[in-house]
Write a protein that holds these residues in place. Structure first.
Motif, PDB file in Angstrom:
ATOM      1  N   LEU A 252       0.808  -1.216   0.000  1.00 61.31           N
ATOM      2  CA  LEU A 252       0.000   0.000   0.000  1.00 61.31           C
ATOM      3  C   LEU A 252       0.843   1.268   0.000  1.00 61.31           C
ATOM      4  O   LEU A 252       0.380   2.320  -0.447  1.00 61.31           O
ATOM      5  N   SER A 253       2.057   1.202   0.496  1.00 59.91           N
ATOM      6  CA  SER A 253       2.932   2.374   0.479  1.00 59.91           C
ATOM      7  C   SER A 253       3.317   2.738  -0.950  1.00 59.91           C
ATOM      8  O   SER A 253       3.314   3.917  -1.331  1.00 59.91           O
ATOM      9  N   VAL A 254       3.656   1.727  -1.750  1.00 60.81           N
ATOM     10  CA  VAL A 254       3.996   1.959  -3.152  1.00 60.81           C
ATOM     11  C   VAL A 254       2.789   2.479  -3.912  1.00 60.81           C
ATOM     12  O   VAL A 254       2.878   3.422  -4.705  1.00 60.81           O
ATOM     13  N   VAL A 255       1.628   1.891  -3.649  1.00 60.73           N
ATOM     14  CA  VAL A 255       0.404   2.301  -4.343  1.00 60.73           C
ATOM     15  C   VAL A 255       0.064   3.751  -4.023  1.00 60.73           C
ATOM     16  O   VAL A 255      -0.333   4.519  -4.908  1.00 60.73           O
ATOM     17  N   ARG A 256       0.215   4.140  -2.768  1.00 61.33           N
ATOM     18  CA  ARG A 256      -0.091   5.525  -2.399  1.00 61.33           C
ATOM     19  C   ARG A 256       0.837   6.501  -3.102  1.00 61.33           C
ATOM     20  O   ARG A 256       0.422   7.603  -3.479  1.00 61.33           O
ATOM     21  N   HIS A 257       2.071   6.113  -3.302  1.00 57.11           N
ATOM     22  CA  HIS A 257       3.037   7.012  -3.941  1.00 57.11           C
ATOM     23  C   HIS A 257       2.743   7.214  -5.426  1.00 57.11           C
ATOM     24  O   HIS A 257       2.823   8.330  -5.932  1.00 57.11           O
ATOM     25  N   ILE A 258       2.377   6.144  -6.117  1.00 56.92           N
ATOM     26  CA  ILE A 258       2.321   6.208  -7.572  1.00 56.92           C
ATOM     27  C   ILE A 258       0.915   6.403  -8.125  1.00 56.92           C
ATOM     28  O   ILE A 258       0.745   6.839  -9.262  1.00 56.92           O
ATOM     29  N   SER A 259      -0.128   6.098  -7.357  1.00 56.95           N
ATOM     30  CA  SER A 259      -1.493   6.068  -7.900  1.00 56.95           C
ATOM     31  C   SER A 259      -2.230   7.384  -7.734  1.00 56.95           C
ATOM     32  O   SER A 259      -1.980   8.139  -6.789  1.00 56.95           O
ATOM     33  N   ASN A 260      -3.162   7.637  -8.653  1.00 64.22           N
ATOM     34  CA  ASN A 260      -4.099   8.742  -8.520  1.00 64.22           C
ATOM     35  C   ASN A 260      -5.368   8.297  -7.804  1.00 64.22           C
ATOM     36  O   ASN A 260      -5.916   9.020  -6.985  1.00 64.22           O
ATOM     37  N   ARG A 261      -5.839   7.086  -8.146  1.00 68.39           N
ATOM     38  CA  ARG A 261      -6.974   6.484  -7.466  1.00 68.39           C
ATOM     39  C   ARG A 261      -6.623   5.051  -7.086  1.00 68.39           C
ATOM     40  O   ARG A 261      -5.727   4.449  -7.675  1.00 68.39           O
ATOM     41  N   VAL A 262      -7.353   4.519  -6.113  1.00 66.36           N
ATOM     42  CA  VAL A 262      -7.068   3.178  -5.609  1.00 66.36           C
ATOM     43  C   VAL A 262      -8.363   2.382  -5.526  1.00 66.36           C
ATOM     44  O   VAL A 262      -9.385   2.888  -5.043  1.00 66.36           O
ATOM     45  N   ALA A 263      -8.319   1.137  -6.002  1.00 65.22           N
ATOM     46  CA  ALA A 263      -9.437   0.198  -5.875  1.00 65.22           C
ATOM     47  C   ALA A 263      -8.983  -0.957  -4.994  1.00 65.22           C
ATOM     48  O   ALA A 263      -7.884  -1.481  -5.170  1.00 65.22           O
ATOM     49  N   VAL A 264      -9.830  -1.340  -4.047  1.00 65.89           N
ATOM     50  CA  VAL A 264      -9.510  -2.417  -3.110  1.00 65.89           C
ATOM     51  C   VAL A 264     -10.360  -3.639  -3.457  1.00 65.89           C
ATOM     52  O   VAL A 264     -11.585  -3.538  -3.543  1.00 65.89           O
ATOM     53  N   MET A 265      -9.698  -4.788  -3.660  1.00 65.63           N
ATOM     54  CA  MET A 265     -10.403  -6.012  -4.016  1.00 65.63           C
ATOM     55  C   MET A 265     -10.414  -7.000  -2.857  1.00 65.63           C
ATOM     56  O   MET A 265      -9.451  -7.091  -2.090  1.00 65.63           O
ATOM     57  N   TYR A 266     -11.527  -7.741  -2.761  1.00 63.73           N
ATOM     58  CA  TYR A 266     -11.631  -8.819  -1.783  1.00 63.73           C
ATOM     59  C   TYR A 266     -12.463  -9.938  -2.369  1.00 63.73           C
ATOM     60  O   TYR A 266     -13.619  -9.727  -2.751  1.00 63.73           O
ATOM     61  N   LEU A 267     -11.873 -11.107  -2.492  1.00 66.05           N
ATOM     62  CA  LEU A 267     -12.564 -12.309  -2.952  1.00 66.05           C
ATOM     63  C   LEU A 267     -13.315 -12.083  -4.266  1.00 66.05           C
ATOM     64  O   LEU A 267     -14.494 -12.390  -4.403  1.00 66.05           O
ATOM     65  N   GLY A 268     -12.606 -11.523  -5.233  1.00 67.11           N
ATOM     66  CA  GLY A 268     -13.159 -11.382  -6.575  1.00 67.11           C
ATOM     67  C   GLY A 268     -13.993 -10.156  -6.839  1.00 67.11           C
ATOM     68  O   GLY A 268     -14.482  -9.968  -7.957  1.00 67.11           O
ATOM     69  N   LYS A 269     -14.183  -9.297  -5.835  1.00 71.50           N
ATOM     70  CA  LYS A 269     -14.997  -8.089  -6.010  1.00 71.50           C
ATOM     71  C   LYS A 269     -14.239  -6.851  -5.529  1.00 71.50           C
ATOM     72  O   LYS A 269     -13.431  -6.939  -4.606  1.00 71.50           O
ATOM     73  N   ILE A 270     -14.537  -5.720  -6.135  1.00 73.34           N
ATOM     74  CA  ILE A 270     -14.013  -4.447  -5.640  1.00 73.34           C
ATOM     75  C   ILE A 270     -14.930  -3.964  -4.523  1.00 73.34           C
ATOM     76  O   ILE A 270     -16.134  -3.809  -4.727  1.00 73.34           O
ATOM     77  N   VAL A 271     -14.352  -3.741  -3.339  1.00 69.21           N
ATOM     78  CA  VAL A 271     -15.156  -3.327  -2.188  1.00 69.21           C
ATOM     79  C   VAL A 271     -15.049  -1.829  -1.919  1.00 69.21           C
ATOM     80  O   VAL A 271     -15.896  -1.256  -1.212  1.00 69.21           O
ATOM     81  N   GLU A 272     -14.027  -1.170  -2.471  1.00 70.14           N
ATOM     82  CA  GLU A 272     -13.909   0.277  -2.292  1.00 70.14           C
ATOM     83  C   GLU A 272     -13.058   0.847  -3.417  1.00 70.14           C
ATOM     84  O   GLU A 272     -12.083   0.229  -3.865  1.00 70.14           O
ATOM     85  N   LEU A 273     -13.430   2.019  -3.895  1.00 71.04           N
ATOM     86  CA  LEU A 273     -12.682   2.715  -4.942  1.00 71.04           C
ATOM     87  C   LEU A 273     -12.804   4.207  -4.690  1.00 71.04           C
ATOM     88  O   LEU A 273     -13.905   4.717  -4.501  1.00 71.04           O
ATOM     89  N   SER A 274     -11.659   4.878  -4.678  1.00 74.04           N
ATOM     90  CA  SER A 274     -11.685   6.296  -4.347  1.00 74.04           C
ATOM     91  C   SER A 274     -10.399   6.974  -4.803  1.00 74.04           C
ATOM     92  O   SER A 274      -9.429   6.315  -5.180  1.00 74.04           O
ATOM     93  N   ASP A 275     -10.443   8.292  -4.747  1.00 74.05           N
ATOM     94  CA  ASP A 275      -9.220   9.070  -4.869  1.00 74.05           C
ATOM     95  C   ASP A 275      -8.221   8.601  -3.821  1.00 74.05           C
ATOM     96  O   ASP A 275      -8.588   8.255  -2.701  1.00 74.05           O
TER      97      ASP A 275
END
Length: 374
Positions: A252-275
């Motif tokens: 998550l540290s790498v993702v926070r540095h490089i990403s504009n938005r983040v999607a979180v997946m759990y068991l085949g589904k996206i459970v959260e997506l945001s800036d």
């Protein structure tokens, strides 16, 4: 690396579940049709199921592994979308399905406004010139029998983009762009370090001048110091060529540095997506809160006061996922509605999407996620 931007008690929760229709704003919108012009990639209800068969000569299907089970999101031109989650949640399968390395079971995928879900032959080949992949393992993704020149020039040959001296000059140019010497062309992969091999993989990905790159755990196999170099290189290349990234990662540290938005997946589904900043500061799903609690903070005083959220139980099987919310078997906020009704993936404000019945309360802090289960 410099960043680009800057308890519940034991009584049952009584929280009203709201239904909000998502807007077509570049975020996941399960109901929109064709994407708008500023959206490069649009995924709608993507499913990738791997069949489980029984029998040797006469095989018949007895079940399916639901690796990806109804994923929807958009990727804007020039942005970086981070896709995070535990191992086995379907992140890599999602990326591979977008590039048609795994065929989707159902759903729709649009690239530049064109439906690429079922394309074949020449159309698929043309699409893969504009979409490519950086693989996770820099040791396994390069053919040990091929020289660096042959590896990098392979996309040029397949798509007929250059030949002879022009091809050799293009290979040398790509090597220099990723920080390697042009005199490495006749060497073999075993002669390079892990970081150098990943740079070769990046050079190969850039060879055909793509507009979209799926980076599957691009730095997970590298040392921390080398990770910073590769991440900075990818950012420089994005700024130079206007690339669009889908970054698959669990760091998550790498993702926070490089990403504009983040999607979180759990068991085949996206459970959260945001800036990015919104998700890290105001997470709205208990699973996201638990993931963020595991990210180390380089300040001993703050780290000492933090409470790590330990999730109980194991991740359910994707062959037979639980009813209702798939996270309810491990969630400390579980209520009866979680077990019976699957939460809608809805916009809770400003393009912040969440699949939790209590998303607004978790985001506001009125409900605290702890390790103890209710």
């Amino acid at each position: 690396m410099q960043d680009k931007n800057k308890e519940t008690g034991n009584k049952p929760l009584s929280i009203e579940t709201k239904t909000v229709n998502p807007k077509t704003d570049g975020s996941a919108d399960a109901g929109s049709a064709l994407p708008s012009s500023d959206i490069l990639l649009s995924i709608r209800d993507l499913k990738v199921h791997f069949p489980i068969t029984r029998g040797i000569i006469f095989q018949h299907k007895v079940g399916a592994v639901r690796a990806v089970d109804g994923v929807s999101f958009d990727v804007k031109r020039g942005e970086t979308l981070g896709l995070v989650g535990e191992s086995g949640c379907g992140k890599s399968t999602t990326g591979r399905a977008i590039l048609r390395l795994n065929n989707p079971t159902s759903g729709q995928m649009y690239f530049n406004g064109e439906d690429i879900t079922l394309i074949k032959g020449k159309n698929l080949k043309q699409m893969r010139r504009n979409m490519t992949m950086i693989f996770q393992d820099p040791y396994a993704s390069l053919n040990p029998r091929m020289t660096v020149a042959n590896i990098i020039s392979e996309p040029l040959i397949i798509h007929g983009l250059a030949s002879g001296k022009a091809r050799q000059e293009r290979v040398e140019q790509l090597l220099e762009q990723v920080g390697l010497s042009k005199y490495f062309t006749n060497r073999y992969p075993h002669e390079f370090s892990g970081g150098q091999r990943q740079r070769i993989g990046i050079a190969r990905a850039l060879a055909a001048n793509p507009s979209f790159i799926v980076a599957d755990e691009p730095v997970s196999a590298l040392d921390v110091s080398i990770q910073a170099q590769i991440v900075n290189l990818m950012e420089d290349l994005q700024a130079q060529y206007g690339l669009t990234y889908l970054i698959v990662a669990h760091d998550l540290s790498v993702v926070r540095h490089i990403s504009n938005r983040v999607a979180v997946m759990y068991l085949g589904k996206i459970v959260e997506l945001s800036d990015r900043d919104e998700l890290y500061i105001r997470p709205s799903h208990p699973y996201t809160v638990a993931l963020l609690s595991a990210v180390p903070i380089p300040d001993p005083k703050i780290e000492k006061k933090r409470q790590r959220i330990i999730l109980t139980g194991d991740v359910p099987s994707p062959v037979n996922p639980p009813s209702g919310c798939r996270f309810h078997t491990r969630c400390p906020l579980t209520q009866m509605i979680c077990k019976e009704v699957e939460p809608e993936f809805r916009n809770i404000g400003s393009g912040h999407f969440s699949a939790c019945h209590f998303a607004e309360d978790v985001a506001s802090g009125s409900v605290k996620v702890t390790s103890s289960k209710l």
